[in-house]
Design an enzyme around this catalytic site. Structure first.
Site, PDB file in Angstrom:
ATOM      1  N   CYS A   1     -65.900   7.461 -66.386  1.00  0.00           N
ATOM      2  CA  CYS A   1     -67.338   7.777 -66.547  1.00  0.00           C
ATOM      3  C   CYS A   1     -67.730   8.111 -67.986  1.00  0.00           C
ATOM      4  CB  CYS A   1     -67.743   8.903 -65.603  1.00  0.00           C
ATOM      5  SG  CYS A   1     -66.490  10.163 -65.367  1.00  0.00           S
TER       6      CYS A   1
ATOM      7  N   HIS B   1     -72.988  13.756 -67.482  1.00  0.00           N
ATOM      8  CA  HIS B   1     -72.055  14.000 -68.590  1.00  0.00           C
ATOM      9  C   HIS B   1     -72.820  13.914 -69.921  1.00  0.00           C
ATOM     10  CE1 HIS B   1     -68.881  13.890 -65.779  1.00  0.00           C
ATOM     11  NE2 HIS B   1     -68.183  12.850 -66.196  1.00  0.00           N
TER      12      HIS B   1
HETATM   13  N1  LIG Z   1     -67.186  11.007 -59.926  1.00  0.00           N
HETATM   14  C1  LIG Z   1     -67.253  10.288 -61.040  1.00  0.00           C
HETATM   15  O1  LIG Z   1     -68.057  10.553 -61.960  1.00  0.00           O
HETATM   16  C2  LIG Z   1     -66.368   9.104 -61.191  1.00  0.00           C
HETATM   17  C3  LIG Z   1     -66.597   8.223 -62.254  1.00  0.00           C
HETATM   18  C4  LIG Z   1     -65.778   7.141 -62.407  1.00  0.00           C
HETATM   19  C5  LIG Z   1     -64.758   6.945 -61.522  1.00  0.00           C
HETATM   20  N2  LIG Z   1     -64.533   7.810 -60.496  1.00  0.00           N
HETATM   21  C6  LIG Z   1     -63.435   7.543 -59.577  1.00  0.00           C
HETATM   22  O2  LIG Z   1     -63.938   7.166 -58.303  1.00  0.00           O
HETATM   23  C7  LIG Z   1     -63.049   7.586 -57.282  1.00  0.00           C
HETATM   24  C8  LIG Z   1     -63.789   8.440 -56.258  1.00  0.00           C
HETATM   25  O3  LIG Z   1     -64.379   9.549 -56.895  1.00  0.00           O
HETATM   26  P1  LIG Z   1     -65.360  10.539 -56.106  1.00  0.00           P
HETATM   27  O4  LIG Z   1     -65.911  11.415 -57.173  1.00  0.00           O
HETATM   28  O5  LIG Z   1     -66.302   9.797 -55.236  1.00  0.00           O
HETATM   29  O6  LIG Z   1     -64.307  11.350 -55.174  1.00  0.00           O
HETATM   30  P2  LIG Z   1     -64.583  12.162 -53.823  1.00  0.00           P
HETATM   31  O7  LIG Z   1     -65.979  12.655 -53.783  1.00  0.00           O
HETATM   32  O8  LIG Z   1     -63.476  13.144 -53.742  1.00  0.00           O
HETATM   33  O9  LIG Z   1     -64.404  11.050 -52.665  1.00  0.00           O
HETATM   34  C9  LIG Z   1     -63.162  10.442 -52.393  1.00  0.00           C
HETATM   35  C10 LIG Z   1     -63.343   9.375 -51.331  1.00  0.00           C
HETATM   36  O10 LIG Z   1     -62.093   8.723 -51.125  1.00  0.00           O
HETATM   37  C11 LIG Z   1     -61.815   8.723 -49.707  1.00  0.00           C
HETATM   38  N3  LIG Z   1     -60.395   8.741 -49.413  1.00  0.00           N
HETATM   39  C12 LIG Z   1     -59.492   9.677 -49.766  1.00  0.00           C
HETATM   40  N4  LIG Z   1     -58.272   9.369 -49.265  1.00  0.00           N
HETATM   41  C13 LIG Z   1     -58.409   8.218 -48.582  1.00  0.00           C
HETATM   42  C14 LIG Z   1     -57.533   7.381 -47.830  1.00  0.00           C
HETATM   43  N5  LIG Z   1     -56.233   7.676 -47.692  1.00  0.00           N
HETATM   44  N6  LIG Z   1     -58.025   6.251 -47.254  1.00  0.00           N
HETATM   45  C15 LIG Z   1     -59.323   5.945 -47.398  1.00  0.00           C
HETATM   46  N7  LIG Z   1     -60.224   6.690 -48.079  1.00  0.00           N
HETATM   47  C16 LIG Z   1     -59.776   7.805 -48.678  1.00  0.00           C
HETATM   48  C17 LIG Z   1     -62.483   9.979 -49.215  1.00  0.00           C
HETATM   49  O11 LIG Z   1     -62.647   9.904 -47.809  1.00  0.00           O
HETATM   50  P3  LIG Z   1     -62.594  11.230 -46.878  1.00  0.00           P
HETATM   51  O12 LIG Z   1     -63.952  11.868 -47.001  1.00  0.00           O
HETATM   52  O13 LIG Z   1     -62.331  10.665 -45.556  1.00  0.00           O
HETATM   53  O14 LIG Z   1     -61.500  12.086 -47.421  1.00  0.00           O
HETATM   54  C18 LIG Z   1     -63.802   9.906 -49.982  1.00  0.00           C
HETATM   55  O15 LIG Z   1     -64.675   9.004 -49.377  1.00  0.00           O
HETATM   56  C19 LIG Z   1     -61.910   8.300 -58.003  1.00  0.00           C
HETATM   57  O16 LIG Z   1     -60.880   7.371 -58.241  1.00  0.00           O
HETATM   58  C20 LIG Z   1     -62.532   8.728 -59.309  1.00  0.00           C
HETATM   59  O17 LIG Z   1     -61.585   8.898 -60.329  1.00  0.00           O
HETATM   60  C21 LIG Z   1     -65.332   8.874 -60.303  1.00  0.00           C
END
Ligand SMILES: NC(=O)c1ccc[n+]([C@@H]2O[C@H](COP(=O)([O-])OP(=O)(O)OC[C@H]3O[C@@H](n4cnc5c(N)ncnc54)[C@H](OP(=O)(O)O)[C@@H]3O)[C@@H](O)[C@H]2O)c1
Length: 344
Positions: free
Chosen positions: A130, A242
């Protein structure tokens, strides 16, 4: 025409934002399938004015799915992206798992859209970190005009960048402090409420953090290998958005007026820069917006051809979900993806 699109991680911060952006932008989807872990089976998520029930990723057959927008973390992506891709479904991944793979294009559409064609090697496209996404949107037009030699960037990163549990931690800590309790840090290494933490992601051998390393590696991969960059990444008690303080050193002279003009006409950038109290953008104002905002543009007189500015964006949108959907739009608009199921 119309595509079957799966969202893996649909209950997360980024996944939910992907669902709303797909709907807002009218992406040509005949079917949208929200996927998450088994824990979330049956949970309801919004897609425009519809409510969809979440299914388990491990139960979904990707054989007739055209596109999988993946935001379920690195471990899930490492295991699942190759399996999904092998079914002929193109994966656009948000984790850091594939970003540095030479056979996987790392794309910010305003910067290197043409590199997307490289996806055919693995059927996987990576979305950047990000902090890097918003930075390169602002740097690209400046680099084209005056050739960047070196960048020094300090980030002020919101807790949503670390997922939904991190947002809960800021909320519960802030509430606890108001009733004179002493909350224990869980997700973050120190207290985040009413504090700042100079560590995002794990430490590397040289004393930098992985987040700082990612900003270097990803800027080089997308913009120019010749650019030298040093980052200090800091977590701040902001829910979404950010911010970055950026100093750039160019090969060629670039006046503040020229920089402002170049940025004003650059895709994805909005310049808000009045030299008066409040004449700049803060993360609070960037929430829910698509732009990368640039403010406080001024000379950096400590180096030859130096420029300093302030850059803010919604990390869940341009830093993740919006960028992913924009990549999907490129695949469609450039006819790089055909729906498996032809419309009747
Ligand atoms: N947030 C940001 O600004 C940002 C920016 C760039 C990239 N990212 C990347 O995007 C990804 C997600 O970030 P987020 O902020 O959305 O995280 P988050 O809010 O913690 O959400 C994680 C998601 O992954 C799912 N998940 C976890 N374990 C799983 C499994 N074994 N099988 C299938 N689904 C699973 C979760 O489902 P459950 O609810 O069922 O656990 C949830 O839907 C990460 O890799 C992060 O590094 C984030």
């Amino acid at each position: 025409m119309g595509y079957k699109v799966a969202i893996a991680g649909a209950t997360g911060n980024v996944g939910r934002e992907m669902l709303s952006i797909l709907s807002e932008r009218g992406f040509d989807a005949t079917e949208v399938v929200p996927l998450a872990s088994r824990r979330s089976m049956g949970v309801e998520v919004s897609y425009g004015n519809r409510t969809l029930k979440v299914k388990a990723l491990e139960n979904h057959d990707f054989a007739d799915t055209d596109l999988c927008l993946m935001s379920a973390g690195s471990a899930v992506s490492k295991e699942w992206s190759p399996k999904i891709a092998a079914k002929g479904c193109v994966v656009i991944d948000n984790s850091s798992c594939w970003r540095y793979d030479p056979d996987v294009p790392l794309i910010v559409p305003e910067v290197n859209a043409d590199a997307v064609t490289g996806f055919k090697k693995k059927n996987i496209i990576a979305n950047p970190n990000c902090s890097t996404a918003q930075l390169v949107v602002a740097l690209k037009p400046l680099h084209d005009r005056a050739t960047i030699k070196r960048v020094v960037v300090s980030t002020y990163q919101s807790v949503s960048g670390a997922g939904k549990e991190a947002m809960d931690e800021l909320f519960t800590q802030a509430r606890a402090i108001f009733v004179a309790e002493t909350p224990e840090p869980k997700k973050f290494p120190k207290r985040i409420a009413f504090n700042v933490i100079p560590q995002v992601d794990v430490f590397m051998e040289d004393g930098s953090t992985k987040e700082e390393w990612k900003m270097v590696a990803e800027t080089k991969k997308m913009l120019d290998q010749a650019i030298e960059l040093v980052a200090t990444c800091v977590r701040v008690p902001v829910f979404i958005g950010h911010s970055e303080a950026v100093n750039v050193e160019f090969e060629k002279p670039l006046s503040v007026e020229e920089a402002r003009e170049v940025l004003r006409t650059a895709p994805g950038v909005l310049v808000v820069d009045k030299r008066e109290p409040g004449g700049y953008i803060t993360p609070f104002e960037a929430v829910g917006e698509d732009a990368t905002y640039v403010s406080r543009i001024r000379d950096d007189k400590t180096v030859k051809n130096g420029l300093a500015f302030w850059c803010v964006s919604d990390n869940l949108r341009k830093g993740a979900a919006l960028n992913t959907v924009q990549i999907a739009e490129i695949l469609v608009n450039r006819k790089l993806l055909s729906p498996k199921k032809k419309a009747a």
